[in-house]
Design an enzyme around this catalytic site. Structure first.
Site, PDB file in Angstrom:
ATOM      1  CD  GLU A 159      10.269  12.978  10.960  1.00 16.01           C
ATOM      2  OE1 GLU A 159       9.295  12.736  11.291  1.00 16.01           O
ATOM      3  OE2 GLU A 159      11.346  12.497  10.415  1.00 16.01           O
ATOM      4  CB  CYS A 215      13.596   9.538   7.579  1.00 14.73           C
ATOM      5  SG  CYS A 215      14.650   8.605   6.418  1.00 14.73           S
ATOM      6  CD  GLU A 231      14.001   1.009   8.321  1.00 15.23           C
ATOM      7  OE1 GLU A 231      14.687   2.277   8.715  1.00 15.23           O
ATOM      8  OE2 GLU A 231      14.333   0.163   8.574  1.00 15.23           O
ATOM      9  CE  LYS A 284      -1.912   2.735   2.880  1.00 16.05           C
ATOM     10  NZ  LYS A 284      -1.645   3.927   2.276  1.00 16.05           N
TER      11      LYS A 284
END
Ligand code: NAD
Length: 506
Positions: free
Chosen positions: A398, A298, A264, A189
């Site tokens: 983040e 990331c 991850e 997906k």
């Protein structure tokens, strides 16, 4: 000197709107429900995709289960699997232009970067093909004269692959060829924001001759598609790349069936700069590390930890370089930094910047949305903020934008403490000409990858992943491949002298 370098819109005829369908059991399936993707840079619909629900997710999982259990792929020789993966690699290279264009239109990333990511992904497929042929377990010939032990590696089974929008084709290629090399079957997906390059990958897989049901693709949202892929009984493993928040949800959702989960997730990655470093080189790497993919990465080096003695001049150098980075139209091959993925995300980035300034940090550059001639303002200025305290949200969260935060340190101990003072642990970097400083830092930094005197270099051979809340498990390299394998011990008596357990009376 000008404040920023902005590439205005170039004349370009956009391709027809791409129509994405699900790939289930080797067939392309439409849905009555559909969703659009509006290009972040061009503000126009660039793809319309079938919107999957429970029915499509269940059908895809059932197809993957059937294909796995039938052994059409899982029991094939490594050589045959490798042959298909190598064909896919060739097909990727032959289709770079087509895939890269849609990747850019859906994500907002520069076309030169998309070309690099799509073309570069072929190498991941070739490396995975080499693993398909060389995978092996081990044998134990030291268990005594009558015993032989063999440890077999087997594919784990049906794998759910859930991917994010920031590197759609690349991250898919960090997972899919490795799962296939191991003999697994999969349901993929992609993110609802960037579904099309995954559909194009499906086309290449069919062209390469991958048997029906081995790779299924369902387009749609986390709820219900991603969530079913995380809870379904027939799924043996979920490999997910995305936010830490959703990673935690997937861990909880998968607990009911105790399936394996590989994650991850996010990062807040520091680059630490010692005064004896090659400061020119370090400043360039810091500039690259924060603006690459508009910081929506990331691995973004969104915080630097720079020695007090050189902090002022180093920040000035980074600010000067930042002004020369080419922001603007992602379709211009000269552009280095493109658009922000959604207006909501642009607003979120800006809120972090405003909060930091309100808390007393110093804005050295940028700090607002960026308007690009002919394209609008879904862009953000290159932004540098100094005087940041370690407890400010901008130093801890983040931010996922082109925003650099600067912290300072005095001793190696301080630098290591600041590096590790984070919920995340994806990557870290150190700049020094002293090998001992670099090694001391590298050994004590809590991170899945440490770069010394470089940033973001990666190779298919080297495992990638994070510690702490940046994830669990590893991707790529032989360690990443092993995630898709189960271990089975085979214990064999080869002699005839097994002593009976039951003492028979006759
Ligand atoms: P996201 O978590 O919002 O979405 C990722 C995927 O999960 C999408 O396909 C989404 O539809 C799906 N999803 C959403 N809710 C779900 C649910 N409840 N169950 C199952 N699936 C669900 O992430 P994003 O915004 O697409 O990507 C950005 C994030 O990804 C950042 O945090 C970034 O750091 C992270 N990321 C990590 C790496 C890495 O390798 N560590 C690489 C790239 C991106």
């Amino acid at each position: 000197m000008k404040d920023f370098t902005i590439n205005k819109a170039i004349a370009f005829e956009l391709p027809p709107v791409f129509e994405g369908r699900h790939l289930i059991d080797g067939a392309w399936i439409a849905s009555t429900d559909r969703f659009d993707r509006v290009s972040p840079s061009h503000g126009t619909v660039v793809s319309v995709s079938a919107r999957g629900g429970e029915a499509e997710a269940n059908a895809a999982i059932a197809a993957a289960r059937r294909a796995f259990d039938a052994g059409v792929w899982s029991r094939m020789s490594g050589k045959a699997r490798a042959t298909t993966l190598l064909k896919v690699a060739d097909l990727i290279e032959a289709n770079v232009e087509r895939i890269a264009l849609l990747e850019t239109l859906e994500s907002g990333k520069p076309i030169s970067q998309s070309r690099g990511e799509v073309g570069g992904a072929a190498d991941l497929w070739r490396y995975a093909a080499s693993l398909a042929r060389t995978s092996h377990g081990d044998s134990h010939n030291t268990l005594g004269a009558e015993m032989l032990g063999v440890v077999l590696k087997e594919p784990i089974g049906v794998v759910s692959i859930i991917t994010p929008w920031n590197f759609p084709f690349w991250i898919l290629s960090q997972k899919l060829p490795f799962a296939l090399a191991a003999g697994c079957t999969v349901v993929v997906k992609p993110s609802e924001m960037t579904p099309s390059s995954t559909v194009m990958m499906g086309e290449l897989l069919l062209e390469a001759g991958l048997p029906a049901g081995v790779c299924n693709i369902v387009l749609g949202y986390g709820d219900p598609v991603g969530s079913l892929m995380s809870t379904h009984d027939d799924v043996d493993m979920v490999t997910f790349t995305g936010s830490t928040v959703v990673g935690k949800m997937i861990t909880q959702a998968s607990a009911g069936t105790l399936k394996k989960v590989a994650l991850e997730l996010g990062g807040k990655n520091p680059q630490v700069i010692f005064p004896d470093a090659d400061l020119e080189n370090a400043a360039d790497a810091v500039t690259f590390g924060v603006y690459f993919n508009v910081g929506q990465c990331c691995n973004s080096s969104s915080r630097i930890i720079v020695h007090e003695d050189v902090a002022e001049s180093f920040v000035a150098r980074v600010v000067a370089l930042s002004k020369q980075v080419k922001f603007g139209d992602p379709l211009d091959p000269d552009t280095q930094v493109g658009a922000i993925v959604t207006p909501e995300h642009n607003a979120k980035i800006h809120a972090y910047v405003e909060a930091a300034i309100a808390e007393g940090a110093t804005l050295e550059l940028g700090g607002g949305a960026l308007s690009v001639d002919g394209l609008g303002d879904q862009f953000y200025q290159p932004t540098v903020i100094s005087g940041v305290q370690p407890d400010m949200p901008i130093a801890r969260d983040e931010v996922f934008g082109p925003v650099l935060t600067v912290l300072t340190f005095r001793t190696l101990e301080d630098a290591i403490a600041l590096t590790n003072d984070s919920d995340f642990g994806l990557s870290a970097g150190v700049w020094s000409e002293n090998m001992h400083t670099c090694l001391e830092f590298a050994r004590r930094a809590q991170a899945g990858t440490v770069w010394t005197n470089t940033w973001m270099d990666g190779y298919p051979e080297l495992a990638f992943g994070g510690v702490k809340q940046s994830g669990q498990g590893r991707e790529i390299g032989s360690y990443g491949f092993e995630e898709f394998l189960e271990v089975k011990s085979l214990v064999m008596r080869i002699g005839r002298s097994r002593a009976p357990w039951v003492q028979t009376s006759t």
